[in-house]
Write an enzyme that holds these catalytic residues in place. Sequence first.
Site, PDB file in Angstrom:
ATOM      1  N   LYS A  20       3.475   1.973   2.517  1.00  0.00           N
ATOM      2  CA  LYS A  20       3.802   2.487   3.865  1.00  0.00           C
ATOM      3  C   LYS A  20       5.070   3.314   3.825  1.00  0.00           C
ATOM      4  O   LYS A  20       5.194   4.313   4.526  1.00  0.00           O
ATOM      5  CB  LYS A  20       4.043   1.311   4.823  1.00  0.00           C
ATOM      6  N   CYS A  35      28.934  -0.017 -11.592  1.00  0.00           N
ATOM      7  CA  CYS A  35      29.405  -1.247 -10.942  1.00  0.00           C
ATOM      8  C   CYS A  35      29.659  -2.331 -11.995  1.00  0.00           C
ATOM      9  O   CYS A  35      30.613  -2.207 -12.753  1.00  0.00           O
ATOM     10  CB  CYS A  35      28.437  -1.675  -9.855  1.00  0.00           C
ATOM     11  N   HIS A  57      28.045   3.100  -6.611  1.00  0.00           N
ATOM     12  CA  HIS A  57      26.629   3.291  -6.965  1.00  0.00           C
ATOM     13  C   HIS A  57      26.201   4.741  -6.708  1.00  0.00           C
ATOM     14  O   HIS A  57      25.696   5.048  -5.627  1.00  0.00           O
ATOM     15  CB  HIS A  57      25.750   2.362  -6.122  1.00  0.00           C
ATOM     16  N   GLN A  94      32.535  -2.555 -14.955  1.00  0.00           N
ATOM     17  CA  GLN A  94      33.421  -3.714 -15.155  1.00  0.00           C
ATOM     18  C   GLN A  94      33.303  -4.235 -16.592  1.00  0.00           C
ATOM     19  O   GLN A  94      34.305  -4.581 -17.230  1.00  0.00           O
ATOM     20  CB  GLN A  94      33.057  -4.813 -14.153  1.00  0.00           C
ATOM     21  N   GLU A 147      23.687   6.285  -7.767  1.00  0.00           N
ATOM     22  CA  GLU A 147      22.231   6.414  -7.640  1.00  0.00           C
ATOM     23  C   GLU A 147      21.766   6.431  -6.189  1.00  0.00           C
ATOM     24  O   GLU A 147      20.720   7.010  -5.876  1.00  0.00           O
ATOM     25  CB  GLU A 147      21.529   5.293  -8.419  1.00  0.00           C
ATOM     26  N   GLU A 195       4.210 -13.513  11.212  1.00  0.00           N
ATOM     27  CA  GLU A 195       5.578 -13.005  11.363  1.00  0.00           C
ATOM     28  C   GLU A 195       5.658 -11.674  12.103  1.00  0.00           C
ATOM     29  O   GLU A 195       6.611 -11.409  12.801  1.00  0.00           O
ATOM     30  CB  GLU A 195       6.230 -12.788   9.987  1.00  0.00           C
ATOM     31  N   LEU A 198       0.839  -1.214   0.000  1.00  0.00           N
ATOM     32  CA  LEU A 198       0.000   0.000   0.000  1.00  0.00           C
ATOM     33  C   LEU A 198       0.866   1.253   0.000  1.00  0.00           C
ATOM     34  O   LEU A 198       0.353   2.359  -0.134  1.00  0.00           O
ATOM     35  CB  LEU A 198      -0.913   0.016   1.226  1.00  0.00           C
TER      36      LEU A 198
HETATM   37  N1  GLN Z   1      28.984  -8.603  -9.678  1.00  0.00           N
HETATM   38  C1  GLN Z   1      29.915  -7.557  -9.591  1.00  0.00           C
HETATM   39  C2  GLN Z   1      30.769  -7.657  -8.351  1.00  0.00           C
HETATM   40  O1  GLN Z   1      30.429  -8.330  -7.416  1.00  0.00           O
HETATM   41  C3  GLN Z   1      29.240  -6.203  -9.644  1.00  0.00           C
HETATM   42  C4  GLN Z   1      28.314  -5.972  -8.512  1.00  0.00           C
HETATM   43  C5  GLN Z   1      27.373  -4.816  -8.751  1.00  0.00           C
HETATM   44  O2  GLN Z   1      27.111  -4.449  -9.882  1.00  0.00           O
HETATM   45  N2  GLN Z   1      26.793  -4.270  -7.690  1.00  0.00           N
HETATM   46  O3  GLN Z   1      31.815  -7.068  -8.284  1.00  0.00           O
END
Ligand code: GLN
Length: 545
Positions: free
Chosen positions: A28, A393, A518, A397, A520, A161, A26
Amino acid sequence: MRPKFDGLMSSTTKYIFVTGGVTSSLGKGIISASLGKLLQSRGFSVTIQKFDPYINIDPGTLNPYEHGECYVTDDGGETDLDLGHYERFLNVRTTKANNITTGRIYNNVITKERHGEYLGKTVQVVPHITDEIKRNIFQLGETGQYDFIITEIGGSVGDIESLPFVEAVRQVRWDLGANNAMVIHLTLIPYLKAAKELKTKPTQHSVKELLSYGIQPDILVCRTEHPLSMEIRKKLALFCNVNLNSVIEAMDADTIYDVPLLMKKEKLDERVLAKLKVTTKHEPDLEQWKGFLGKLKNPTSEVNIGLVGKYVSLPDAYKSIAEAFIHAGAQNDCKVNLKWISSEEISKETVENVLGQLDAVLVAPGFGERGLEGKIEAIKYVRENKIPFLGICLGMQCAVVEFARNVLGLDASSTELNPKSKHPVIDMMEEQKKITTKGGTMRLGAYACKLKKGSKANHIYGDTLIHERHRHRYEFNNKYLEQIEEAGLKAVGINPDSNLVEVVELKDHPWFIGVQYHPELRSTVLNPHPLFVKFVAAALEHKSN
Ligand code: GLN
C-alpha cells in the site's frame, strides 16, 4: 507553480484513502507513493499520511525485526518506514502528523477525558475515537498547503484493530461527498498454478467486507503476478461494483521505482482525477524520474559494498540505507551489490575472509551490545587496509572506540557496551541520564551541524552548514576530543549549539567518515544523498586501484 483546479469545483483539499484487502504486505505504501508521484508530476501539491492500527504510540519502541526500520522525520517523529517511501518518491518532507497510531488516538482521547473535555459524557469508540481519527485526517488538509491528501490505512480490512479507522473513512466520505473523498482498495489476485488461473474470489470477499462497513471502493488496484485479462477485469468490475476502467492492474515490478510508470500506464491518476471531478491540462512530467530509472537500469560498472549490522536477516530494518545506495548507485551509473553481513560473524580470525574482497564497508546504526565487538573488528580492518568506510550512528561510535583502543592504546569503550568503562569515549549526555522512559526520549530529528572548511565532508556537501536527522542517546565524549584529534581522527562536523561531535574523518585514509546522524533518511530519487554518492564513488575508485 501549482495549477489551480480548472475543473468543476473549488480548490479545497481532496482526500484519497487507500485500504488493503486479502493479505498484508501488498505494498500500500508504494502504491500510495506512486499515486502521489503521478499527481505531483501534474503540478499538484500532495502529501501522504499513514494510520497504523497498533496500540504503540509510535513505532519507536518496536523491534526492527518485527516492524522494519523506524523512520525519523525532521521534527523528531519516530514513524513507520512507509514515510520513507513517501519522502523518497515525492521529495517532500513529512512530519509527526503524517503517521498516527491507534495508541496516539486513544492517548489523545484519554488525555482530553482527564481534562474533563467530554463534559460528563460516556466516552466511546463511536463517536469519540472516530472523531479524533477524523481530526487527525483533516489536520494536514487544514494547513491549506495540499491539493491532495492520500491516507493509507494500515493493516487489512476486516482486522478488528482497523475498524475504527474504516468507520472514520466512511464518515469522511459521507461528510465530504464523492467529489472530495474517495477510496482505493488494494487487493491480491492470486494465481493458482494447478488450475493455471487467476482467482478473483478473495477480492470479491474483501470488497463485500468493505461494503458491510458501508464503504464502496471507487478503484480496485489488483496486485498480480500475471496480466489481468479483459474477462477477469469484467468479472471484478461486475462483482465489486466498480467501473471497468477502475480495475487497475498492479503487476510485480523489477524495482519499486517502476511502479509510478506502471500506474500511469494503467491510468490510475486519470481515474482518480475523474472520480474527484478534477480536470487539468497538465500532463505528468516524469522526465527526471525516467532519467533516474534509465541510469538505474543501465549501470556501466558495479561495486560490492558490505553492510555490517545486527538485523541483517531482515533487510527492511535498514530500508533507507538500502534505498540510499540505489539512488547513489544510479547517480554513479554503478550497480551497488550490498552484502549483508552480521556483525556477529566477524572476529579477528574471520575478518579478512569476510571483508577482504569488498570495495567499501558501511557499519550500520544499532542498539545494544550484541555484535559490537565484530563491528569494531571490521573497522580496524578497513582502517588499516584503507578500504572506504562509512559509519552511521552506532557505526560512527564504534569507529571512535576502535580508534581510541587501537591507535591511542586506551582501554576504551562506549558506556552502552560497558557502563563501567575506564575510558568512555562514547558516553550518554547528562540530560539523557535523567530519562527513565523509553518512548520518544532519544535525541531525535534534525539538528544543525557546522562542517570544518576544507574537510572531506565539507567538499562532499559543498556547504559548511548542514541539517541532518538523529536518533540516539550516546555521544562522542568531548573529554577525549583533543587526544583523538591529535592522533589523526578529526572531528570535522560540530553541532553549533551543543558542541557535540557530529562527523569524524580519518587523516591519511582515502575515505573514512563516521557520522552521528542518519544521512540515509534524507536521500530521495531526485536528491540522492551526497555522502552516499561520494561513498559509492570511493568504492569505485578503490576497486579500480
Ligand atoms: N545505540 C546508539 C545510541 O543510542 C546508536 C543509535 C543508532 O545507531 N541509531 O546512541
